[in-house]
Scaffold this active site. Structure first.
Site, PDB file in Angstrom:
ATOM      1  N   ASP A   1       0.840  -1.205   0.000  1.00 40.10           N
ATOM      2  CA  ASP A   1       0.000   0.000   0.000  1.00 40.10           C
ATOM      3  C   ASP A   1       0.877   1.257   0.000  1.00 40.10           C
ATOM      4  O   ASP A   1       1.794   1.360   0.826  1.00 40.10           O
ATOM      5  CB  ASP A   1      -0.871  -0.057   1.272  1.00 40.10           C
ATOM      6  CG  ASP A   1      -2.023   0.918   1.229  1.00 40.10           C
ATOM      7  OD1 ASP A   1      -1.844   2.033   0.720  1.00 40.10           O
ATOM      8  OD2 ASP A   1      -3.107   0.541   1.719  1.00 40.10           O
TER       9      ASP A   1
ATOM     10  N   THR B   1      -7.155  14.204 -13.283  1.00 40.58           N
ATOM     11  CA  THR B   1      -8.393  13.984 -14.029  1.00 40.58           C
ATOM     12  C   THR B   1      -8.895  15.306 -14.610  1.00 40.58           C
ATOM     13  O   THR B   1      -8.720  16.373 -14.004  1.00 40.58           O
ATOM     14  CB  THR B   1      -9.467  13.355 -13.119  1.00 40.58           C
ATOM     15  OG1 THR B   1     -10.669  13.219 -13.850  1.00 40.58           O
ATOM     16  CG2 THR B   1      -9.745  14.182 -11.880  1.00 40.58           C
TER      17      THR B   1
ATOM     18  N   TYR C   1     -14.065  12.265  -4.709  1.00 45.77           N
ATOM     19  CA  TYR C   1     -12.950  11.661  -5.459  1.00 45.77           C
ATOM     20  C   TYR C   1     -12.232  12.725  -6.296  1.00 45.77           C
ATOM     21  O   TYR C   1     -11.008  12.866  -6.221  1.00 45.77           O
ATOM     22  CB  TYR C   1     -13.452  10.537  -6.378  1.00 45.77           C
ATOM     23  CG  TYR C   1     -12.556  10.375  -7.584  1.00 45.77           C
ATOM     24  CD1 TYR C   1     -11.279   9.839  -7.456  1.00 45.77           C
ATOM     25  CD2 TYR C   1     -12.951  10.836  -8.857  1.00 45.77           C
ATOM     26  CE1 TYR C   1     -10.421   9.757  -8.543  1.00 45.77           C
ATOM     27  CE2 TYR C   1     -12.104  10.749  -9.947  1.00 45.77           C
ATOM     28  CZ  TYR C   1     -10.845  10.216  -9.780  1.00 45.77           C
ATOM     29  OH  TYR C   1      -9.990  10.152 -10.860  1.00 45.77           O
ATOM     30  N   HIS C   2     -13.001  13.470  -7.104  1.00 48.59           N
ATOM     31  CA  HIS C   2     -12.352  14.462  -7.965  1.00 48.59           C
ATOM     32  C   HIS C   2     -11.610  15.501  -7.113  1.00 48.59           C
ATOM     33  O   HIS C   2     -10.543  15.992  -7.494  1.00 48.59           O
ATOM     34  CB  HIS C   2     -13.389  15.148  -8.873  1.00 48.59           C
ATOM     35  CG  HIS C   2     -13.906  14.270  -9.984  1.00 48.59           C
ATOM     36  ND1 HIS C   2     -15.074  13.542  -9.891  1.00 48.59           N
ATOM     37  CD2 HIS C   2     -13.418  13.996 -11.228  1.00 48.59           C
ATOM     38  CE1 HIS C   2     -15.284  12.871 -11.022  1.00 48.59           C
ATOM     39  NE2 HIS C   2     -14.297  13.123 -11.848  1.00 48.59           N
TER      40      HIS C   2
ATOM     41  N   LYS D   1      -8.086  14.575  -6.208  1.00 46.58           N
ATOM     42  CA  LYS D   1      -7.105  14.835  -7.270  1.00 46.58           C
ATOM     43  C   LYS D   1      -6.632  16.291  -7.227  1.00 46.58           C
ATOM     44  O   LYS D   1      -5.474  16.587  -7.517  1.00 46.58           O
ATOM     45  CB  LYS D   1      -7.731  14.551  -8.637  1.00 46.58           C
ATOM     46  CG  LYS D   1      -8.108  13.103  -8.873  1.00 46.58           C
ATOM     47  CD  LYS D   1      -6.877  12.258  -9.071  1.00 46.58           C
ATOM     48  CE  LYS D   1      -7.230  10.897  -9.619  1.00 46.58           C
ATOM     49  NZ  LYS D   1      -6.065  10.005  -9.725  1.00 46.58           N
TER      50      LYS D   1
HETATM   51  P1  NAD Z   1      -8.394   1.000 -11.140  1.00 49.77           P
HETATM   52  O1  NAD Z   1      -9.175   1.061  -9.876  1.00 49.77           O
HETATM   53  O2  NAD Z   1      -8.751  -0.020 -12.149  1.00 49.77           O
HETATM   54  O3  NAD Z   1      -6.831   0.792 -10.779  1.00 49.77           O
HETATM   55  C1  NAD Z   1      -6.228   1.420  -9.681  1.00 49.77           C
HETATM   56  C2  NAD Z   1      -5.272   0.415  -9.047  1.00 49.77           C
HETATM   57  O4  NAD Z   1      -4.625   1.042  -7.938  1.00 49.77           O
HETATM   58  C3  NAD Z   1      -5.997  -0.812  -8.527  1.00 49.77           C
HETATM   59  O5  NAD Z   1      -5.385  -1.987  -9.020  1.00 49.77           O
HETATM   60  C4  NAD Z   1      -5.879  -0.690  -7.006  1.00 49.77           C
HETATM   61  O6  NAD Z   1      -5.779  -1.962  -6.370  1.00 49.77           O
HETATM   62  C5  NAD Z   1      -4.615   0.149  -6.843  1.00 49.77           C
HETATM   63  N1  NAD Z   1      -4.568   0.964  -5.625  1.00 49.77           N
HETATM   64  C6  NAD Z   1      -5.512   1.831  -5.175  1.00 49.77           C
HETATM   65  N2  NAD Z   1      -5.111   2.404  -4.029  1.00 49.77           N
HETATM   66  C7  NAD Z   1      -3.880   1.903  -3.758  1.00 49.77           C
HETATM   67  C8  NAD Z   1      -2.938   2.127  -2.710  1.00 49.77           C
HETATM   68  N3  NAD Z   1      -3.196   2.956  -1.691  1.00 49.77           N
HETATM   69  N4  NAD Z   1      -1.763   1.450  -2.740  1.00 49.77           N
HETATM   70  C9  NAD Z   1      -1.494   0.586  -3.766  1.00 49.77           C
HETATM   71  N5  NAD Z   1      -2.342   0.335  -4.760  1.00 49.77           N
HETATM   72  C10 NAD Z   1      -3.527   0.998  -4.769  1.00 49.77           C
HETATM   73  O7  NAD Z   1      -8.398   2.452 -11.753  1.00 49.77           O
HETATM   74  P2  NAD Z   1      -8.040   2.922 -13.248  1.00 49.77           P
HETATM   75  O8  NAD Z   1      -9.291   3.079 -13.994  1.00 49.77           O
HETATM   76  O9  NAD Z   1      -6.958   2.076 -13.778  1.00 49.77           O
HETATM   77  O10 NAD Z   1      -7.477   4.374 -12.956  1.00 49.77           O
HETATM   78  C11 NAD Z   1      -6.091   4.559 -12.730  1.00 49.77           C
HETATM   79  C12 NAD Z   1      -5.795   6.020 -12.422  1.00 49.77           C
HETATM   80  O11 NAD Z   1      -6.189   6.818 -13.530  1.00 49.77           O
HETATM   81  C13 NAD Z   1      -6.560   6.571 -11.207  1.00 49.77           C
HETATM   82  O12 NAD Z   1      -5.701   7.429 -10.483  1.00 49.77           O
HETATM   83  C14 NAD Z   1      -7.704   7.339 -11.821  1.00 49.77           C
HETATM   84  O13 NAD Z   1      -8.092   8.374 -10.974  1.00 49.77           O
HETATM   85  C15 NAD Z   1      -7.097   7.838 -13.112  1.00 49.77           C
HETATM   86  N6  NAD Z   1      -8.114   8.041 -14.165  1.00 49.77           N
HETATM   87  C16 NAD Z   1      -8.874   6.990 -14.599  1.00 49.77           C
HETATM   88  C17 NAD Z   1      -9.843   7.205 -15.587  1.00 49.77           C
HETATM   89  C18 NAD Z   1     -10.739   6.115 -16.098  1.00 49.77           C
HETATM   90  O14 NAD Z   1     -11.642   6.409 -16.906  1.00 49.77           O
HETATM   91  N7  NAD Z   1     -10.555   4.877 -15.696  1.00 49.77           N
HETATM   92  C19 NAD Z   1      -9.980   8.495 -16.135  1.00 49.77           C
HETATM   93  C20 NAD Z   1      -9.179   9.539 -15.666  1.00 49.77           C
HETATM   94  C21 NAD Z   1      -8.249   9.305 -14.680  1.00 49.77           C
HETATM   95  N1  USQ Z   2     -23.156   9.108 -16.758  1.00 47.97           N
HETATM   96  C1  USQ Z   2     -24.401   8.818 -17.284  1.00 47.97           C
HETATM   97  N2  USQ Z   2     -24.808   7.519 -17.249  1.00 47.97           N
HETATM   98  C2  USQ Z   2     -24.059   6.516 -16.737  1.00 47.97           C
HETATM   99  C3  USQ Z   2     -22.790   6.818 -16.215  1.00 47.97           C
HETATM  100  C4  USQ Z   2     -22.371   8.126 -16.231  1.00 47.97           C
HETATM  101  O1  USQ Z   2     -25.098   9.693 -17.775  1.00 47.97           O
HETATM  102  O2  USQ Z   2     -24.517   5.365 -16.730  1.00 47.97           O
HETATM  103  C5  USQ Z   2     -22.664  10.505 -16.800  1.00 47.97           C
HETATM  104  C6  USQ Z   2     -22.303  11.071 -15.433  1.00 47.97           C
HETATM  105  O3  USQ Z   2     -23.422  11.639 -14.788  1.00 47.97           O
HETATM  106  C7  USQ Z   2     -21.248  12.092 -15.810  1.00 47.97           C
HETATM  107  C8  USQ Z   2     -20.568  11.480 -17.033  1.00 47.97           C
HETATM  108  O4  USQ Z   2     -21.459  10.489 -17.535  1.00 47.97           O
HETATM  109  O5  USQ Z   2     -21.839  13.287 -16.199  1.00 47.97           O
HETATM  110  C9  USQ Z   2     -19.231  10.816 -16.734  1.00 47.97           C
HETATM  111  O6  USQ Z   2     -19.431   9.864 -15.698  1.00 47.97           O
HETATM  112  P1  USQ Z   2     -18.495   8.585 -15.590  1.00 47.97           P
HETATM  113  O7  USQ Z   2     -19.005   7.714 -14.495  1.00 47.97           O
HETATM  114  O8  USQ Z   2     -18.280   7.994 -16.925  1.00 47.97           O
HETATM  115  O9  USQ Z   2     -17.097   9.259 -15.203  1.00 47.97           O
HETATM  116  P2  USQ Z   2     -16.634  10.028 -13.890  1.00 47.97           P
HETATM  117  O10 USQ Z   2     -17.497   9.777 -12.727  1.00 47.97           O
HETATM  118  O11 USQ Z   2     -16.392  11.447 -14.267  1.00 47.97           O
HETATM  119  O12 USQ Z   2     -15.257   9.318 -13.579  1.00 47.97           O
HETATM  120  C10 USQ Z   2     -14.468   8.649 -14.576  1.00 47.97           C
HETATM  121  C11 USQ Z   2     -13.447   7.810 -13.834  1.00 47.97           C
HETATM  122  C12 USQ Z   2     -12.563   8.714 -13.016  1.00 47.97           C
HETATM  123  C13 USQ Z   2     -11.971   9.782 -13.910  1.00 47.97           C
HETATM  124  C14 USQ Z   2     -13.020  10.547 -14.696  1.00 47.97           C
HETATM  125  C15 USQ Z   2     -12.444  11.448 -15.767  1.00 47.97           C
HETATM  126  O13 USQ Z   2     -14.099   6.856 -13.002  1.00 47.97           O
HETATM  127  O14 USQ Z   2     -11.543   7.951 -12.387  1.00 47.97           O
HETATM  128  O15 USQ Z   2     -11.223  10.674 -13.128  1.00 47.97           O
HETATM  129  O16 USQ Z   2     -13.843   9.598 -15.407  1.00 47.97           O
HETATM  130  S1  USQ Z   2     -13.325  12.957 -15.932  1.00 47.97           S
HETATM  131  O17 USQ Z   2     -14.756  12.642 -16.098  1.00 47.97           O
HETATM  132  O18 USQ Z   2     -12.804  13.630 -17.083  1.00 47.97           O
HETATM  133  O19 USQ Z   2     -13.122  13.669 -14.694  1.00 47.97           O
END
Ligand code: NAD
Ligand code: USQ
Length: 382
Positions: free
Chosen positions: A74, A144, A181-182, A185
């Site tokens: 962790d 993000t 969450y956001h 970041k």
């Molecule tokens: P994910 O949850 O699939 O992967 C995150 C990984 O980090 C997991 O495997 C989890 O076990 C590990 N983790 C979490 N907390 C930890 C800790 N304290 N120590 C060690 N490991 C830890 O998420 P993802 O979709 O791969 O996203 C990865 C990163 O990208 C995140 O920081 C997320 O905020 C960012 N991000 C994701 C998206 C998206 O659409 N998925 C969009 C924008 C930004």
């Molecule tokens: N939304 C819908 N229907 C759904 C799911 C989502 O209308 O079934 C809408 C949400 O209300 C929102 C938008 O779609 O307005 C995006 O939601 P999302 O769940 O696809 O994404 P978000 O919650 O913003 O989070 C995801 C990732 C996060 C990352 C972020 C990038 O989980 O880790 O940081 O996308 S961003 O959106 O650019 O901040």
């Protein structure tokens, strides 16, 4: 280069570790496997069956001869992190390891506190560990696009020039995030910017948009290398959710009017953006910000695209407008800059019907694994 991928068992981290390993970097994963435990807590699953990290890395070695080391632990445990840094001495540290679901962070007080402690303390520890064990290491931190919110002006890449009372300055772009969450970041960004200023760390903050898809060339090499695919109301994201909903005959869950507009990118571009950033490190003391997305869509645009492609395949699709469980603008201006990664060589893979069909076919192939109770959104903001 010697590259740590923290969060390397997750959706973005696993394909990134494979991609960097294939390009000849020496890769080590750090992950505490928390994401798999959150599936258990939510009684949810990845749509695609996923192998253990041990099985994944062994198969990668068998198929390619490349070794990916992994450390289970962790980032919140500084002794563990310090020991990994001391042993591995990375040139670059790619930090994906956070709790990344906005709905999960809004479940209740405990989940909000957990998310912010996990993310903010983890990132503080990474900054301290780089300073103590590898001060030249380039930290590539996943932020993000949601840090900026939806202002009524163009979104710049990290900074904006302001003129106030006849004087000018270049200042961090204002942040108006939409979940705890956001917000975590935003706190990370501030802490890292401060560390760059006081200790001369080199950091790139990648403000990533919503990622869709799941495959990369590397994850397709073998079923054991398959990436996870989230579709549930807590961890599933907009486009991927709609494709799974279309595959199982569920209404597409557009929240409210569906004018919510965001930046999106294909997972195959995520891995390439990380490579580009690894290859072009920030300077000592520089807190650099890239907006990491390739296209902007409204949620309703996406639902309509999915409906069209699924109907061409013979599936009947209905778009539903659910009461929005979130507090967010449903009609707004959104125009964000994203030129910096492209200037360094990113060639975006755009959202074509072919791409949609490929993800849709994966959803159809695994549709029997869908836990129906998890499809509708269960977490409300208000
Ligand atoms: P994910 O949850 O699939 O992967 C995150 C990984 O980090 C997991 O495997 C989890 O076990 C590990 N983790 C979490 N907390 C930890 C800790 N304290 N120590 C060690 N490991 C830890 O998420 P993802 O979709 O791969 O996203 C990865 C990163 O990208 C995140 O920081 C997320 O905020 C960012 N991000 C994701 C998206 C998206 O659409 N998925 C969009 C924008 C930004
Ligand atoms: N939304 C819908 N229907 C759904 C799911 C989502 O209308 O079934 C809408 C949400 O209300 C929102 C938008 O779609 O307005 C995006 O939601 P999302 O769940 O696809 O994404 P978000 O919650 O913003 O989070 C995801 C990732 C996060 C990352 C972020 C990038 O989980 O880790 O940081 O996308 S961003 O959106 O650019 O901040």
């Amino acid at each position: 280069m010697r590259v740590i991928v923290a969060g390397g068992d997750g959706f973005c981290g696993w394909p990134t570790a494979l991609y960097l390993s294939k390009r000849g970097h020496e890769v080590a994963i750090i992950d505490n496997l928390a994401r798999r435990k959150w599936d258990d807590e939510l009684r949810s699953n990845s749509l695609t069956p996923i192998a253990t990290l041990q099985e994944r890395t062994e198969r990668w070695r068998e198929l390619t001869g490349h070794n990916i080391t992994y450390y289970i632990g962790d980032l919140n445990h500084y002794d563990f992190l310090g020991e990994v840094m001391r042993q591995f001495r990375p040139d670059a540290f790619v930090h994906f390891a956070e709790q990344r679901s906005a709905p999960y962070s809004m479940v209740d007080r405990e989940h909000a506190v957990f998310t912010q402690v996990n993310n903010v303390v983890g990132t503080l520890n990474v900054g301290y560990a780089i300073r103590e064990y590898a001060p030249e290491c380039h930290l590539i931190k996943l932020g993000t696009m949601g840090e900026y919110g939806t202002p009524n002006i163009d979104i710049e890449e990290g900074y904006i020039e302001i003129e106030h009372n006849g004087r000018k300055d270049i200042l961090p772009y204002p942040k108006q995030p939409g979940s705890f969450y956001h917000l975590s970041k935003v706190h990370d960004s501030h802490n890292l910017m401060f560390m760059c200023r006081i200790w001369g760390l080199r950091v790139t903050d990648l403000n990533q948009g919503v990622v869709y898809g799941l495959h990369t060339e590397e994850t397709l090499l073998d079923p054991v290398l398959a990436n996870r695919f989230d579709y549930d109301g807590v961890f599933g994201t907009a486009l991927n959710r709609f494709l799974v909903q279309a595959a199982i005959g569920h209404d597409l869950t557009v929240y409210g009017r569906g004018g919510q507009t965001r930046g999106f990118l294909n997972i195959a571009d995520t891995v390439r953006c990380i490579e580009i950033t690894v290859d072009h490190p920030a300077d000592r003391g520089e807190f650099r910000v890239f907006n990491q997305f390739t296209e902007e869509f409204s949620v309703l645009d996406l639902a309509e695209k999915v409906k069209r492609v699924a109907e061409q395949e013979g599936y009947a699709v209905n778009i539903a407008h659910l009461d929005n469980p979130r507090v967010e603008k449903e009609e707004h201006y959104f125009h964000a800059k994203n030129t910096k990664l492209q200037a360094l060589g990113l060639e975006p893979q755009l959202l074509t019907d072919h791409v949609l069909l490929d993800i849709f076919q994966t959803a159809v192939a695994h549709k029997n694994r869908v836990v129906l109770d998890n499809v509708l959104p269960g977490v409300k903001w208000g």
